[in-house]
Write a protein that holds these residues in place. Structure first.
Motif, PDB file in Angstrom:
ATOM      1  N   LEU A  48       7.744  32.024   5.908  1.00 18.39           N
ATOM      2  CA  LEU A  48       7.098  30.775   5.483  1.00 18.39           C
ATOM      3  C   LEU A  48       6.791  30.796   3.994  1.00 18.39           C
ATOM      4  O   LEU A  48       7.019  29.803   3.282  1.00 18.39           O
ATOM      5  CB  LEU A  48       5.813  30.552   6.279  1.00 18.39           C
ATOM      6  N   ILE A  49       6.276  31.937   3.499  1.00 22.27           N
ATOM      7  CA  ILE A  49       5.948  32.021   2.076  1.00 22.27           C
ATOM      8  C   ILE A  49       7.208  31.905   1.241  1.00 22.27           C
ATOM      9  O   ILE A  49       7.226  31.278   0.180  1.00 22.27           O
ATOM     10  CB  ILE A  49       5.208  33.348   1.788  1.00 22.27           C
ATOM     11  N   THR A  50       8.321  32.502   1.731  1.00 23.60           N
ATOM     12  CA  THR A  50       9.575  32.441   0.984  1.00 23.60           C
ATOM     13  C   THR A  50      10.088  31.015   0.882  1.00 23.60           C
ATOM     14  O   THR A  50      10.648  30.620  -0.146  1.00 23.60           O
ATOM     15  CB  THR A  50      10.626  33.327   1.666  1.00 23.60           C
ATOM     16  N   ILE A  51       9.904  30.222   1.953  1.00 21.89           N
ATOM     17  CA  ILE A  51      10.358  28.832   1.906  1.00 21.89           C
ATOM     18  C   ILE A  51       9.609  28.058   0.830  1.00 21.89           C
ATOM     19  O   ILE A  51      10.170  27.208   0.146  1.00 21.89           O
ATOM     20  CB  ILE A  51      10.196  28.180   3.295  1.00 21.89           C
ATOM     21  N   GLY A  52       8.314  28.378   0.647  1.00 19.88           N
ATOM     22  CA  GLY A  52       7.537  27.637  -0.332  1.00 19.88           C
ATOM     23  C   GLY A  52       7.715  28.096  -1.763  1.00 19.88           C
ATOM     24  O   GLY A  52       7.145  27.507  -2.674  1.00 19.88           O
ATOM     25  N   TYR A  53       8.506  29.154  -1.983  1.00 22.94           N
ATOM     26  CA  TYR A  53       8.623  29.718  -3.333  1.00 22.94           C
ATOM     27  C   TYR A  53       9.434  28.795  -4.253  1.00 22.94           C
ATOM     28  O   TYR A  53      10.346  28.095  -3.811  1.00 22.94           O
ATOM     29  CB  TYR A  53       9.294  31.087  -3.243  1.00 22.94           C
ATOM     30  N   LEU A  54       9.058  28.796  -5.512  1.00 23.58           N
ATOM     31  CA  LEU A  54       9.770  27.986  -6.509  1.00 23.58           C
ATOM     32  C   LEU A  54      10.225  28.919  -7.623  1.00 23.58           C
ATOM     33  O   LEU A  54       9.466  29.779  -8.062  1.00 23.58           O
ATOM     34  CB  LEU A  54       8.836  26.916  -7.071  1.00 23.58           C
ATOM     35  N   ARG A  55      11.448  28.745  -8.046  1.00 19.27           N
ATOM     36  CA  ARG A  55      12.017  29.629  -9.067  1.00 19.27           C
ATOM     37  C   ARG A  55      11.215  29.510 -10.363  1.00 19.27           C
ATOM     38  O   ARG A  55      10.941  28.412 -10.822  1.00 19.27           O
ATOM     39  CB  ARG A  55      13.467  29.238  -9.310  1.00 19.27           C
ATOM     40  N   GLN A  56      10.833  30.626 -10.947  1.00 21.75           N
ATOM     41  CA  GLN A  56      10.008  30.683 -12.155  1.00 21.75           C
ATOM     42  C   GLN A  56       8.665  29.961 -11.972  1.00 21.75           C
ATOM     43  O   GLN A  56       8.083  29.480 -12.929  1.00 21.75           O
ATOM     44  CB  GLN A  56      10.722  30.076 -13.372  1.00 21.75           C
ATOM     45  N   GLY A  57       8.207  29.847 -10.736  1.00 20.96           N
ATOM     46  CA  GLY A  57       6.978  29.120 -10.482  1.00 20.96           C
ATOM     47  C   GLY A  57       5.753  29.982 -10.688  1.00 20.96           C
ATOM     48  O   GLY A  57       5.842  31.209 -10.794  1.00 20.96           O
ATOM     49  N   LYS A  72       5.398  23.107 -12.114  1.00 22.00           N
ATOM     50  CA  LYS A  72       5.911  24.475 -12.102  1.00 22.00           C
ATOM     51  C   LYS A  72       5.224  25.337 -11.054  1.00 22.00           C
ATOM     52  O   LYS A  72       5.305  26.557 -11.104  1.00 22.00           O
ATOM     53  CB  LYS A  72       5.706  25.115 -13.490  1.00 22.00           C
ATOM     54  N   MET A  73       4.494  24.710 -10.142  1.00 25.21           N
ATOM     55  CA  MET A  73       3.732  25.509  -9.185  1.00 25.21           C
ATOM     56  C   MET A  73       4.462  25.622  -7.858  1.00 25.21           C
ATOM     57  O   MET A  73       5.148  24.696  -7.432  1.00 25.21           O
ATOM     58  CB  MET A  73       2.360  24.879  -8.963  1.00 25.21           C
ATOM     59  N   VAL A  74       4.283  26.759  -7.192  1.00 23.31           N
ATOM     60  CA  VAL A  74       4.896  26.934  -5.882  1.00 23.31           C
ATOM     61  C   VAL A  74       4.136  26.082  -4.866  1.00 23.31           C
ATOM     62  O   VAL A  74       3.035  25.604  -5.126  1.00 23.31           O
ATOM     63  CB  VAL A  74       4.894  28.411  -5.455  1.00 23.31           C
ATOM     64  N   ASP A  75       4.775  25.886  -3.698  1.00 24.84           N
ATOM     65  CA  ASP A  75       4.228  24.988  -2.695  1.00 24.84           C
ATOM     66  C   ASP A  75       2.955  25.588  -2.076  1.00 24.84           C
ATOM     67  O   ASP A  75       3.002  26.670  -1.495  1.00 24.84           O
ATOM     68  CB  ASP A  75       5.287  24.775  -1.612  1.00 24.84           C
ATOM     69  N   PRO A  76       1.795  24.920  -2.193  1.00 25.62           N
ATOM     70  CA  PRO A  76       0.578  25.503  -1.627  1.00 25.62           C
ATOM     71  C   PRO A  76       0.414  25.283  -0.133  1.00 25.62           C
ATOM     72  O   PRO A  76      -0.419  25.923   0.491  1.00 25.62           O
ATOM     73  CB  PRO A  76      -0.533  24.811  -2.404  1.00 25.62           C
ATOM     74  N   VAL A  77       1.197  24.381   0.461  1.00 24.52           N
ATOM     75  CA  VAL A  77       0.968  24.044   1.873  1.00 24.52           C
ATOM     76  C   VAL A  77       1.318  25.219   2.807  1.00 24.52           C
ATOM     77  O   VAL A  77       0.510  25.571   3.676  1.00 24.52           O
ATOM     78  CB  VAL A  77       1.744  22.765   2.246  1.00 24.52           C
ATOM     79  N   PRO A  78       2.506  25.883   2.648  1.00 27.83           N
ATOM     80  CA  PRO A  78       2.762  27.044   3.493  1.00 27.83           C
ATOM     81  C   PRO A  78       1.764  28.169   3.269  1.00 27.83           C
ATOM     82  O   PRO A  78       1.440  28.906   4.203  1.00 27.83           O
ATOM     83  CB  PRO A  78       4.168  27.500   3.086  1.00 27.83           C
ATOM     84  N   GLN A  79       1.250  28.280   2.037  1.00 23.01           N
ATOM     85  CA  GLN A  79       0.269  29.344   1.775  1.00 23.01           C
ATOM     86  C   GLN A  79      -1.004  29.113   2.564  1.00 23.01           C
ATOM     87  O   GLN A  79      -1.565  30.050   3.154  1.00 23.01           O
ATOM     88  CB  GLN A  79      -0.041  29.415   0.292  1.00 23.01           C
ATOM     89  N   ALA A  80      -1.457  27.851   2.602  1.00 22.95           N
ATOM     90  CA  ALA A  80      -2.658  27.557   3.385  1.00 22.95           C
ATOM     91  C   ALA A  80      -2.394  27.801   4.865  1.00 22.95           C
ATOM     92  O   ALA A  80      -3.255  28.331   5.585  1.00 22.95           O
ATOM     93  CB  ALA A  80      -3.091  26.113   3.154  1.00 22.95           C
ATOM     94  N   LEU A  81      -1.185  27.459   5.319  1.00 17.64           N
ATOM     95  CA  LEU A  81      -0.830  27.669   6.729  1.00 17.64           C
ATOM     96  C   LEU A  81      -0.831  29.152   7.075  1.00 17.64           C
ATOM     97  O   LEU A  81      -1.378  29.578   8.104  1.00 17.64           O
ATOM     98  CB  LEU A  81       0.544  27.053   6.986  1.00 17.64           C
ATOM     99  N   VAL A  82      -0.240  29.971   6.182  1.00 15.90           N
ATOM    100  CA  VAL A  82      -0.148  31.409   6.454  1.00 15.90           C
ATOM    101  C   VAL A  82      -1.520  32.064   6.392  1.00 15.90           C
ATOM    102  O   VAL A  82      -1.831  32.967   7.168  1.00 15.90           O
ATOM    103  CB  VAL A  82       0.854  32.059   5.478  1.00 15.90           C
ATOM    104  N   LEU A  83      -2.350  31.574   5.475  1.00 15.18           N
ATOM    105  CA  LEU A  83      -3.739  32.053   5.390  1.00 15.18           C
ATOM    106  C   LEU A  83      -4.431  31.907   6.740  1.00 15.18           C
ATOM    107  O   LEU A  83      -5.085  32.822   7.240  1.00 15.18           O
ATOM    108  CB  LEU A  83      -4.462  31.235   4.323  1.00 15.18           C
TER     109      LEU A  83
END
Lengths: 120, 231, 94
Positions: A48-57, A72-83
């Protein structure tokens, strides 16, 4: 270069899921099955975290002077889900292990093919 | 035989999973105007919270967090009821080996520092990485260290349940106070403040501190009841 | 380049620890290997720009989950293939 990285990260997380499933399906020891469940957990979190990653983010945290850096920010939604999922996964593991302890106290074994009676 | 069958099935499953996910690519923006942009925009412009994950967990998806904390509470209750034993067995923990003087002194030195780190992390949850869940878990590891070092270290179950209930009640009451202005559950009714200051973000900081207390009490109680389980 | 080699080293370490945790008959070693998986996951989450998740995994995955597994092993059996010890009726660790 990124292609190797992509295959590596996705492959490793899927391998973790498969290894955990293998342990759940073939092992006979109850503790081994719970270990397999926690390995599956880890693989899914990495996926899940890998899906939300953004290149050079950058991490989704704003600093003073960089309020417009949202693109330039990575996706915060999967991070909140994984948390959430990590904390819940710990609760699930704790309850499963307490059931294992209780089963051991009654049957004096951890082998699932020796635990035949449904009665506690 | 069964193992080969399982490996075969898993190989097929893994092949299709890998096909599906390697087509996604690594590090591309997924959606043009997805929910991510909305959250990032509202976090900095309206809520004045620096950490977007905190604002999602506490504000945008705050109701889910309430459910999650409830799930943790249920896990602790289930664990206590499954491991229940008669009264005279409880309290005498089986000690494998007495911990040495170095471990005792070291954990006595480290314990306040670990608690301080946990409190720091959940108070600054809306500014820096971390928050209630992380800080609560760190505080629980501090108590775990003391429980491992001193075999007669006691944690009062009454204090734990009071802290936990009080934190949960404050969470729900703050959520309900959002209805005052005609808003919704967990609506922000305090001034937002300035970005990157400690007193900013309105109710988000208070709620995450409460979540921190609740998670710390729950995890400590969970570890305590498992550790005092004697065969 | 050195960054890529580091990430690949971490991924191989993680998958190797997972295989070790499943194959190993001694559950104590298997649990420690599970802790190693969580530790590597923490570093990977940090590399993938998710510091919040890395903190959670460090506190919960590495410390608390490992400890709770260890307590369970202390209260039950240490080896995977160990069959019932109905004649002993006390904890095998004592």
């Amino acid at each position: 270069m990124y292609k190797f990285l992509e295959y590596g990260v996705y492959g490793a997380s899927i391998l973790l899921i498969l290894i955990g499933l293998y342990a759940v399906l073939t092992k006979k020891s109850l503790i081994k099955i719970v270990i397999g469940l926690s390995i599956i957990d880890g693989g899914i979190h990495l996926l899940l975290i890998t899906i939300g990653y953004l290149r050079q983010g950058t991490a989704p945290i704003f600093s003073p002077g960089f309020e417009n850096a949202a693109a330039k920010m990575v996706d915060p939604v999967p991070q909140a889900l994984v948390l959430t999922a990590i904390v819940i996964g710990f609760g699930v593991t704790a309850v499963a292990l307490s059931l294992v302890i209780r089963l051991y106290r009654h049957h004096r074994t951890l082998q699932i093919d020796e635990i035949k009676s449904l009665k506690w | 035989m069964r193992k080969f069958l399982v490996i075969l099935i898993l190989a097929v499953l893994g092949f299709y999973l890998f096909e599906a996910f390697s087509g996604l690519g690594l590090g591309f923006p997924r959606f043009e105007h997805g929910v991510k942009d909305y959250y990032l925009d509202k976090t900095v412009s309206e809520l004045h919270v620096a950490n977007t994950v905190t604002s999602i967990v506490v504000s945008f998806r705050g109701f889910d967090t309430l459910g999650e904390v409830t799930v943790l509470f249920l896990a602790v209750s289930a664990l206590g009821s499954v491991l229940y034993k008669r009264r005279h067995d409880v309290g005498s923990r089986s000690i494998l080996f007495a911990s040495s003087g170095i471990v005792r002194s070291g954990s006595k030195l480290l314990f306040p520092a670990i608690i301080l780190l946990g409190v720091y992390i959940f108070i600054h949850g809306h500014l820096t990485p971390g928050g209630g869940f992380q800080g609560g878990a760190i505080i629980a590891t501090g108590f775990l260290l003391m429980l491992l070092a001193y075999e007669n270290f006691r944690v009062s179950h009454h204090v734990l349940s009071y802290v936990e209930s009080l934190a949960g009640i404050i969470f729900v009451v703050i959520g309900l106070l959002g209805f005052i202005d005609g808003g919704t559950f967990l609506q922000n009714f305090l001034p937002s403040g300035i970005l990157n200051e400690l007193f900013s973000g309105g109710v988000i900081g208070i709620i995450y501190v409460m979540v921190g207390f609740k998670v710390a009490a729950e995890l400590t109680g969970l570890i305590y009841s498992v550790l005092h389980e004697k065969d | 380049m050195i960054y890529l080699i580091l990430i690949f080293f971490l991924l191989i370490l993680m998958v190797g620890a997972a295989i070790y945790a499943v194959v190993q008959k001694d559950l104590l070693y298997a649990v420690i290997a599970t802790g190693v998986i969580s530790l590597v996951l923490t570093v990977l989450f940090y590399i993938l720009q998710a510091p919040d998740v890395a903190l959670t995994e460090a506190a919960i995955g590495v410390a608390l989950t490992t400890i709770i597994f260890l307590i369970t092993i202390r209260n039950t059996l240490r080896h995977e293939d160990e069959y019932s010890n109905k004649d002993k009726f006390k904890s095998p660790t004592k």
